[in-house]
Design an enzyme around this catalytic site. Structure first.
Site, short mmCIF file in Angstrom:
data_model
loop_
_atom_site.label_atom_id
_atom_site.label_comp_id
_atom_site.label_asym_id
_atom_site.label_seq_id
_atom_site.Cartn_x
_atom_site.Cartn_y
_atom_site.Cartn_z
N CYS A 43 36.44 31.27 64.32
CA CYS A 43 36.74 30.64 63.03
C CYS A 43 35.47 29.90 62.64
CB CYS A 43 37.91 29.66 63.16
SG CYS A 43 38.16 28.65 61.69
N GLU B 149 38.80 19.67 58.46
CA GLU B 149 38.73 19.40 57.01
C GLU B 149 39.04 17.93 56.72
OE1 GLU B 149 38.07 21.36 54.21
OE2 GLU B 149 37.68 23.22 55.26
N ASP C 220 34.55 31.20 51.94
CA ASP C 220 35.47 30.79 53.00
C ASP C 220 36.61 30.04 52.31
OD1 ASP C 220 36.38 30.16 55.69
OD2 ASP C 220 35.65 28.13 55.38
N SER C 221 37.61 29.65 53.11
CA SER C 221 38.70 28.85 52.55
C SER C 221 38.28 27.40 52.29
CB SER C 221 39.87 28.86 53.53
OG SER C 221 39.43 28.34 54.77
N CYS D 285 34.45 33.87 56.79
CA CYS D 285 35.77 33.41 57.24
C CYS D 285 36.35 34.52 58.11
CB CYS D 285 36.64 33.18 56.00
SG CYS D 285 38.37 32.84 56.35
N HIS E 281 34.98 27.40 60.93
CA HIS E 281 35.07 25.93 60.96
C HIS E 281 34.66 25.37 62.33
CE1 HIS E 281 37.45 26.24 57.28
NE2 HIS E 281 37.47 24.92 57.19
N1 DGL Z 1 36.93 29.33 58.38
C1 DGL Z 1 38.13 30.11 58.34
C2 DGL Z 1 38.05 31.19 59.45
O1 DGL Z 1 36.95 31.51 59.88
C3 DGL Z 1 39.27 29.16 58.36
C4 DGL Z 1 40.56 29.71 58.06
C5 DGL Z 1 41.59 28.81 57.46
O2 DGL Z 1 41.42 28.40 56.32
O3 DGL Z 1 42.62 28.63 58.12
O4 DGL Z 1 39.04 31.75 59.89
#
Ligand code: DGL
Length: 272
Positions: free
Chosen positions: A189, A157, A13-14, A76, A191
């Site tokens: 998402c 975050e 993921d990011s 992600c 997150h």
């Molecule tokens: N967890 C990522 C997703 O599911 C986050 C994306 C991001 O870094 O903006 O889209």
């Protein structure tokens, strides 16, 4: 390439969002070793170009392949919406790849009580219309309303949840006319499950909330079983890598995943 069940599962993921998926996989499949990569150097993905997201996803997948993973979970939605087809084609002979989106689409489509659904996600995910297109193909009667919620990833975050700021941001996103009569909401998402409680509190009514976590974990279990790739025993500890390291990130990670995480800095971009 011949895969072996003792090989690890790569998850990326990011940032910390994919840990929600990694956690669900670990719970369901405790014998599996997880290798996690959080691309914190490029966070958030949600406002990046498709070209950049494809490039990052490719580099990470290559890193996970070098770590001898038998499977990759694109944990992600943003990377899934842009890079899944490309990665699946590229690595079709090397390992098993699953995205974050299709398992939850299948889950929603099996639930006949859902007639109108809201989707929230990053700018890129929502603009790609990946959810709408797949719902339309699988369940044309389902009414879908989508909304980009770009402030949520930086907010999570930074460790802002269960406070006044998060409540006011969530209210301005969720308490809008288009969402008034939805009977379900997809957290598009990875997150967002981290603030699921806050979301439910703001919605304050009977809305079914779907997220990627358990759906992805169950899909991985089914597929690995079908491929005879489920591990019988955990031989190695999980590994967690990030491409940039900050104290805030480590603190937030520990709140959500527990003390057992040791983050290792790994800059896979330095030679690119
Ligand atoms: N967890 C990522 C997703 O599911 C986050 C994306 C991001 O870094 O903006 O889209």
């Amino acid at each position: 390439m011949k895969l072996n069940k003792t090989q690890p599962i790569g998850v990326f993921d990011s940032g910390i969002g994919g840990l929600t998926v990694a956690n669900a996989v670990s719970k369901l499949l405790p014998n599996e070793q997880i290798i996690y990569f959080g691309d914190t150097a490029h966070l958030p993905y949600g406002d990046k170009s498709s070209r950049a997201i494809k490039q990052y996803s490719y580099m990470i997948a290559d890193f996970l392949l070098e770590k001898k993973c038998k499977a990759i979970i694109i944990a992600c939605n943003t990377a899934s919406s842009i890079a899944y087809t490309f990665l699946k084609e590229l690595y079709k002979d090397d390992l098993y790849i699953v995205d974050a989106i299709q398992p939850v689409i299948n889950g929603v489509c099996q639930d006949d009580s859902v007639r109108k659904i809201g989707i929230i996600g990053t700018q890129v995910t929502i603009q790609s219309e990946v959810y709408e297109k797949r719902f339309k193909a699988q369940k044309p009667d389902l009414e879908v309303v989508s909304l980009a919620t770009p402030l949520l990833v930086p907010m999570i975050e930074a460790g802002n949840f269960n406070d006044e700021m998060s409540e006011s941001i969530l209210k301005s996103y969720l308490l809008r006319k288009e969402f008034e009569d939805i009977d379900a909401l997809v957290l598009g998402c990875t997150h967002y499950p981290l603030i699921k409680k806050d979301i439910l509190k703001v919605l304050n009514r009977d809305v079914k909330v779907f997220d990627n976590t358990d759906f992805v974990a169950r899909e991985v279990e089914l597929d690995l079983r079908r491929l005879y790739l489920l591990a019988d025993k955990k031989n190695q500890a999980d590994e967690f890598y990030v491409s940039d390291y900050t104290d805030t990130f480590e603190k937030t990670t520990k709140i959500f995943y527990g003390e057992k995480i040791h983050l290792e800095l790994c800059n896979i971009w330095k030679n690119s």
